[in-house]
Design a protein around this motif. Sequence first.
Motif, mmCIF file in Angstrom:
data_model
loop_
_atom_site.group_PDB
_atom_site.id
_atom_site.type_symbol
_atom_site.label_atom_id
_atom_site.label_comp_id
_atom_site.label_asym_id
_atom_site.label_seq_id
_atom_site.Cartn_x
_atom_site.Cartn_y
_atom_site.Cartn_z
ATOM 1 N N VAL A 3 -4.311 -4.732 40.653
ATOM 2 C CA VAL A 3 -4.428 -3.438 39.734
ATOM 3 C C VAL A 3 -4.537 -4.048 38.426
ATOM 4 O O VAL A 3 -3.730 -4.781 37.995
ATOM 5 C CB VAL A 3 -2.907 -2.837 39.988
ATOM 6 C CG1 VAL A 3 -2.976 -1.600 38.984
ATOM 7 C CG2 VAL A 3 -2.916 -2.336 41.572
ATOM 8 N N SER A 5 -4.352 -3.160 34.666
ATOM 9 C CA SER A 5 -4.066 -1.947 33.476
ATOM 10 C C SER A 5 -4.778 -2.271 32.414
ATOM 11 O O SER A 5 -4.602 -3.467 31.587
ATOM 12 C CB SER A 5 -2.427 -2.292 33.373
ATOM 13 O OG SER A 5 -2.044 -1.444 32.256
ATOM 14 N N ALA A 18 0.122 2.474 35.829
ATOM 15 C CA ALA A 18 -0.082 1.105 36.750
ATOM 16 C C ALA A 18 1.047 0.883 37.697
ATOM 17 O O ALA A 18 0.969 0.545 38.828
ATOM 18 C CB ALA A 18 -0.452 -0.162 35.828
ATOM 19 N N LEU A 35 -0.667 -7.395 39.552
ATOM 20 C CA LEU A 35 -0.793 -6.493 38.619
ATOM 21 C C LEU A 35 -1.251 -7.314 37.208
ATOM 22 O O LEU A 35 -0.624 -8.283 36.587
ATOM 23 C CB LEU A 35 0.329 -5.775 38.052
ATOM 24 C CG LEU A 35 0.385 -4.948 36.696
ATOM 25 C CD1 LEU A 35 -0.513 -3.730 37.166
ATOM 26 C CD2 LEU A 35 1.811 -4.329 36.691
ATOM 27 N N ASP A 37 -2.450 -7.210 33.427
ATOM 28 C CA ASP A 37 -2.138 -6.250 32.226
ATOM 29 C C ASP A 37 -3.128 -7.044 31.152
ATOM 30 O O ASP A 37 -2.684 -8.089 30.725
ATOM 31 C CB ASP A 37 -0.600 -6.303 31.975
ATOM 32 C CG ASP A 37 -0.443 -5.322 30.798
ATOM 33 O OD1 ASP A 37 -1.412 -4.992 30.152
ATOM 34 O OD2 ASP A 37 0.871 -5.018 30.813
ATOM 35 N N VAL A 72 -7.009 0.880 36.476
ATOM 36 C CA VAL A 72 -6.071 1.917 35.576
ATOM 37 C C VAL A 72 -6.558 2.073 34.273
ATOM 38 O O VAL A 72 -6.697 1.065 33.492
ATOM 39 C CB VAL A 72 -4.672 1.659 35.847
ATOM 40 C CG1 VAL A 72 -4.076 2.923 35.072
ATOM 41 C CG2 VAL A 72 -4.298 1.415 37.457
#
Length: 183
Positions: A3, A5, A18, A35, A37, A72
Amino acid sequence: MAVISSSVRTDRMCPTIADWVTATLSDVDGVEVDLIDLAETTLPDDSLLYPGGGPKTEVADRIEAAEAFVFVTPEYNHSYPASLKRLIDWHYDEWVRKPAMIVAYGVRGGYAAIEHLRGVLAELSIVTTRRAVGLSAPWEVLDDAECYRPAEDVTQGLRGALAELDWWAGLLTDARANRPFPN
């Protein structure tokens, strides 16, 4: 699944969205989530970038390990942020022949960001899902803890999009292993 962000602004909404995506992904059996970021990611100076990539980045192995991606992204000026374009441009082989779906947000739902991002991802042989999730003004539906709490039909839409992504991930992971595309 990774994912991503993509916003790096101060007081950004992206981590909140997110987190909602990541929490929803935790309901999908067998899916591990990474994740990434971009506000916590340092990429090399663009003067070192050349067609097809550049020096290995701190997230290259994480992108390589992912079997699918959820981007995202906010909509900035009818597109997606420069931070996301830089991440994409700094990698090439790590993205190829993997699926992605897009969750975008903005005053009008982030749909311009979705359409711009699809064209760039296609150039890297990334298969984007038909289903994408556009969120209109998600900052208006935060709970007391500042968590995104949309109507159930919005979460159901995300679940459907993630199910499609999971299907593509299985299909393309098998194809990359057993039927590699000749370069």
